[in-house]
Write a protein that holds these residues in place. Structure first.
Motif, PDB file in Angstrom:
ATOM      1  N   LEU A   1      70.379  39.530 -20.771  1.00 58.96           N
ATOM      2  CA  LEU A   1      70.988  38.355 -21.021  1.00 58.96           C
ATOM      3  C   LEU A   1      70.503  37.339 -20.135  1.00 58.96           C
ATOM      4  N   LEU A   2      69.446  37.695 -19.007  1.00 58.35           N
ATOM      5  CA  LEU A   2      69.199  36.798 -18.070  1.00 58.35           C
ATOM      6  C   LEU A   2      67.665  37.720 -17.384  1.00 58.35           C
ATOM      7  N   THR A   3      66.799  37.042 -17.263  1.00 54.34           N
ATOM      8  CA  THR A   3      65.779  37.445 -16.383  1.00 54.34           C
ATOM      9  C   THR A   3      65.558  36.456 -15.290  1.00 54.34           C
ATOM     10  N   ALA A   4      65.097  36.946 -14.012  1.00 50.54           N
ATOM     11  CA  ALA A   4      64.740  36.014 -13.051  1.00 50.54           C
ATOM     12  C   ALA A   4      63.186  36.275 -12.381  1.00 50.54           C
ATOM     13  N   GLN A   5      62.642  35.376 -11.802  1.00 47.19           N
ATOM     14  CA  GLN A   5      61.281  35.558 -11.133  1.00 47.19           C
ATOM     15  C   GLN A   5      61.302  34.682 -10.058  1.00 47.19           C
ATOM     16  N   VAL A   6      60.997  34.949  -8.879  1.00 42.89           N
ATOM     17  CA  VAL A   6      60.733  34.215  -7.920  1.00 42.89           C
ATOM     18  C   VAL A   6      59.179  34.235  -7.366  1.00 42.89           C
ATOM     19  N   THR A   7      58.618  33.115  -7.541  1.00 44.41           N
ATOM     20  CA  THR A   7      57.125  33.218  -7.174  1.00 44.41           C
ATOM     21  C   THR A   7      57.066  32.356  -5.986  1.00 44.41           C
ATOM     22  N   LYS A   8      56.206  32.978  -4.877  1.00 47.41           N
ATOM     23  CA  LYS A   8      55.998  32.333  -3.719  1.00 47.41           C
ATOM     24  C   LYS A   8      54.569  31.700  -3.996  1.00 47.41           C
ATOM     25  N   PHE A   9      54.294  30.531  -3.190  1.00 44.15           N
ATOM     26  CA  PHE A   9      53.142  29.847  -3.360  1.00 44.15           C
ATOM     27  C   PHE A   9      52.213  29.784  -2.032  1.00 44.15           C
TER      28      PHE A   9
ATOM     29  N   LYS B   1      76.031  48.342 -17.979  1.00 40.97           N
ATOM     30  CA  LYS B   1      75.802  47.166 -16.761  1.00 40.97           C
ATOM     31  C   LYS B   1      74.325  47.707 -16.337  1.00 40.97           C
ATOM     32  N   LEU B   2      73.328  47.336 -17.220  1.00 45.66           N
ATOM     33  CA  LEU B   2      71.887  47.238 -17.082  1.00 45.66           C
ATOM     34  C   LEU B   2      71.267  46.301 -16.185  1.00 45.66           C
ATOM     35  N   GLY B   3      72.008  45.390 -15.765  1.00 42.52           N
ATOM     36  CA  GLY B   3      71.746  44.540 -14.756  1.00 42.52           C
ATOM     37  C   GLY B   3      70.740  43.600 -15.385  1.00 42.52           C
ATOM     38  N   VAL B   4      70.292  42.650 -14.276  1.00 45.01           N
ATOM     39  CA  VAL B   4      69.244  41.578 -14.552  1.00 45.01           C
ATOM     40  C   VAL B   4      67.769  42.064 -14.019  1.00 45.01           C
ATOM     41  N   PRO B   5      66.815  41.823 -14.816  1.00 46.28           N
ATOM     42  CA  PRO B   5      65.465  42.235 -14.672  1.00 46.28           C
ATOM     43  C   PRO B   5      64.879  41.169 -13.531  1.00 46.28           C
ATOM     44  N   PHE B   6      64.662  41.570 -12.182  1.00 45.52           N
ATOM     45  CA  PHE B   6      63.923  40.744 -11.224  1.00 45.52           C
ATOM     46  C   PHE B   6      62.607  40.818 -10.963  1.00 45.52           C
ATOM     47  N   VAL B   7      62.028  39.828 -10.866  1.00 49.41           N
ATOM     48  CA  VAL B   7      60.516  40.041 -10.483  1.00 49.41           C
ATOM     49  C   VAL B   7      60.197  39.005  -9.315  1.00 49.41           C
ATOM     50  N   GLU B   8      59.270  39.796  -8.408  1.00 47.68           N
ATOM     51  CA  GLU B   8      58.662  38.789  -7.341  1.00 47.68           C
ATOM     52  C   GLU B   8      57.231  38.662  -7.679  1.00 47.68           C
TER      53      GLU B   8
ATOM     54  N   CYS C   1      51.285  27.330  -0.444  1.00 46.92           N
ATOM     55  CA  CYS C   1      51.617  26.254   0.751  1.00 46.92           C
ATOM     56  C   CYS C   1      53.298  26.612   1.219  1.00 46.92           C
ATOM     57  N   GLY C   2      53.603  27.507   0.719  1.00 44.06           N
ATOM     58  CA  GLY C   2      54.830  28.027   1.143  1.00 44.06           C
ATOM     59  C   GLY C   2      56.258  27.619   0.258  1.00 44.06           C
ATOM     60  N   GLY C   3      55.812  26.880  -0.716  1.00 40.54           N
ATOM     61  CA  GLY C   3      56.704  26.447  -1.726  1.00 40.54           C
ATOM     62  C   GLY C   3      56.855  27.747  -2.469  1.00 40.54           C
ATOM     63  N   PHE C   4      58.136  27.680  -3.481  1.00 42.53           N
ATOM     64  CA  PHE C   4      58.395  28.851  -4.256  1.00 42.53           C
ATOM     65  C   PHE C   4      59.147  28.369  -5.332  1.00 42.53           C
ATOM     66  N   THR C   5      59.069  29.056  -6.749  1.00 43.15           N
ATOM     67  CA  THR C   5      59.834  28.614  -7.905  1.00 43.15           C
ATOM     68  C   THR C   5      60.728  29.842  -8.160  1.00 43.15           C
ATOM     69  N   ILE C   6      61.884  29.396  -9.067  1.00 42.14           N
ATOM     70  CA  ILE C   6      62.650  30.537  -9.271  1.00 42.14           C
ATOM     71  C   ILE C   6      62.731  30.155 -11.043  1.00 42.14           C
ATOM     72  N   GLY C   7      62.008  31.193 -11.721  1.00 32.63           N
ATOM     73  CA  GLY C   7      62.221  31.141 -13.059  1.00 32.63           C
ATOM     74  C   GLY C   7      63.004  31.904 -13.761  1.00 32.63           C
ATOM     75  N   ILE C   8      63.911  31.215 -14.761  1.00 29.75           N
ATOM     76  CA  ILE C   8      64.958  32.261 -15.530  1.00 29.75           C
ATOM     77  C   ILE C   8      64.819  31.925 -16.966  1.00 29.75           C
ATOM     78  N   LEU C   9      65.039  33.031 -17.666  1.00 30.79           N
ATOM     79  CA  LEU C   9      64.958  33.101 -19.056  1.00 30.79           C
ATOM     80  C   LEU C   9      66.563  33.574 -19.334  1.00 30.79           C
ATOM     81  N   CYS C  10      67.321  32.561 -19.938  1.00 29.49           N
ATOM     82  CA  CYS C  10      68.799  32.857 -20.192  1.00 29.49           C
ATOM     83  C   CYS C  10      69.145  32.735 -21.894  1.00 29.49           C
TER      84      CYS C  10
ATOM     85  N   ARG D   1      54.658  31.214 -19.282  1.00 33.22           N
ATOM     86  CA  ARG D   1      54.759  32.564 -19.225  1.00 33.22           C
ATOM     87  C   ARG D   1      54.519  33.302 -17.853  1.00 33.22           C
ATOM     88  N   LYS D   2      53.786  32.614 -16.888  1.00 31.14           N
ATOM     89  CA  LYS D   2      53.616  33.046 -15.839  1.00 31.14           C
ATOM     90  C   LYS D   2      54.558  32.996 -14.643  1.00 31.14           C
ATOM     91  N   LEU D   3      55.372  31.858 -14.865  1.00 27.74           N
ATOM     92  CA  LEU D   3      56.405  31.413 -13.974  1.00 27.74           C
ATOM     93  C   LEU D   3      57.958  32.172 -14.218  1.00 27.74           C
TER      94      LEU D   3
END
Length: 445
Positions: A142-150, A96-103, A152-161, A125-127
């Motif tokens: 098996l999954l990575t997740a990145q939340v990018t805040k912009f 159970k090594l978990g999911v790498p999460f990046v802000e 303007c107040g918007g954000f993205t969720i980028g995943i690699l599965c 590659r940046k998102l």
């Protein structure tokens, strides 16, 4: 922090935090999870990004906590691949090594990214966070997740599965469950990890012929073409009017019928155009492979994993090009109709016997995301305004819904530079009907 710069006057910058491993919130089952032959086939990592227009100060923390919670019902995602005594991949759920999460933080607005259904590799590659050990399959997440805040107040969720445990439906169910938890809601679809129904039969019972398992020689030196030139990605939009024209062309009598779907009408087009644009020789076998979801038929509606069997057609390049598009569309339609329960089980048994080269350049893998409800994945700050996919594999073509009411389609693929230019010209001619001297000349054939 990692910073990068893209080519704009304002020098947009995104900075990343150090990745943090997110484990399941509660204790989850250990042991080894069986992966069926439908899982063994797919070795790709699938990059996707969700784009949202607004956020709050708590957005990242809410999404991070919800990820830990959703990993309880979706516990295999926190594990790692392993190999059993037969050399086949399984999921080690005890690891159970978990999911790498990046802000991450961007100093520009989401809207500056433009139309992002097909995401530029540099932007992708940046998102989307890629773990440095992703090439070591048995150690990689098996999954990575990145939340990018912009700005303007918007954000993205980028995943690699990892496609070995996610097909399109599984990924969508996972993302929607994650979003439900973020909104304080219970998970509406509890995934099933029971996989015995998808095991191959002993002994294998092969009741149909499958073109996809027949090895094909690269008599056209497609490998050389892809190595010599830079690959480029492009998207091609088909509105309702263009799809109606294609449907007429896809029927022998030129009349639109309900039995010809937009996907079938469109599918013949990239297969034929790619075969021409890549300069396949007349006697080069060209294959079209597309997945058909059969969860309901196999009685595994909540199955987490791959539950799609591949329909495949094979034609010599000369045969494919010199027949009317209606003939090709009819073959695609019949291939889809053949995918019943016995076809799927025989397909699983065939893979057990023969394996498959899913990366053959003579094979076009056509993936439709038309029925995936990515537009309702609300983490608490509204539905995503857009959903996009990152770099495509060399032999993959993706179809996404487009426009009002999702009635249009967008076709996305990657080709060597010269082949892409030819491919685009062929689509501008609206069809790839039987070659004529003028068409062959203009297409630089």
């Amino acid at each position: 922090m990692e910073a990068f710069q893209t080519a704009t006057n304002r020098a947009p910058i995104v900075e990343r935090s150090v990745p943090v491993a997110i484990p399941p919130e509660l204790e989850t089952p250990g042991g080894s999870l069986f992966l069926s032959n439908l899982d063994q086939l797919f070795v790709a990592l699938v990059p996707v990004v969700y784009f949202f227009d607004r956020s709050a100060a708590s957005t990242v923390d809410v999404i991070k906590r919800a990820l830990s919670k959703v990993l309880v019902p979706y516990f295999p995602v926190a594990g790692r691949l392993a190999k059993n005594s037969q050399g086949k991949f399984t999921v080690d759920c005890a690891k159970k090594l978990g999911v790498p999460f990046v802000e991450a933080w961007a100093n520009f607005d989401v809207k500056h990214l433009g139309d992002m259904q097909l995401i530029d590799p540099d932007v992708s590659r940046k998102l989307i966070y890629t773990d440095p050990i992703e090439t070591k399959l048995e150690d990689a997440p098996l999954l990575t997740a990145q939340v990018t805040k912009f700005r303007c107040g918007g954000f993205t969720i980028g995943i690699l599965c990892n496609h070995r445990i996610f097909d399109g439906v599984s990924a969508m169910n996972f993302m929607n469950s994650w979003a439900e938890i973020a909104r304080g809601k219970p998970v509406s679809i509890i995934p099933s990890h029971e996989r015995t129904l998808l095991k191959s039969r002993v002994p294998p019972q092969i009741t149909a012929a499958y073109e996809v398992f027949v090895p094909v020689s690269d008599v056209s030196n497609l490998t050389g073409l892809y190595k010599e030139e830079q690959n480029v990605q492009r998207s091609f939009h088909f509105n309702g009017e263009k799809l109606a024209i294609l449907k007429k062309m896809a029927t022998a009598d030129g009349r639109v019928t309900s039995s010809i779907s937009s996907f079938i009408a469109l599918a013949a087009l990239p297969w034929r155009a790619r075969s021409m644009a890549s300069k396949m020789k007349q006697h080069q076998p060209s294959k079209l492979f597309f997945a058909v979801d059969r969860r309901a038929m196999l009685k595994v509606p909540k199955h987490f994993g791959n539950a799609t069997a591949g329909a495949c057609l094979s034609r010599l390049r000369g045969e494919l090009i010199n027949q009317p598009i209606s003939s090709t569309a009819e073959r695609i339609k019949k291939a889809t109709e053949r995918v019943d329960e016995e076809y799927v089980r025989s397909w699983i048994d065939s893979f057990e016997m023969y394996g498959m080269d899913a990366f053959s350049l003579s094979l076009l893998v056509l993936t439709s995301w038309q029925r995936l409800d990515y537009g309702s994945t609300d983490f608490g700050w509204g539905n995503p305004r857009q959903f996009g996919c990152g770099p495509l594999l060399e032999n993959t073509c993706v179809v996404l819904p487009k426009g009002s009411g999702r009635k249009g389609l967008v076709l996305m693929l990657s080709l060597p530079f010269s082949a892409m230019n030819t491919f685009e010209k062929l689509l501008q001619f609206s069809t790839c009907e039987p070659e004529t001297p003028s068409l062959r000349s203009r297409a630089r054939m």
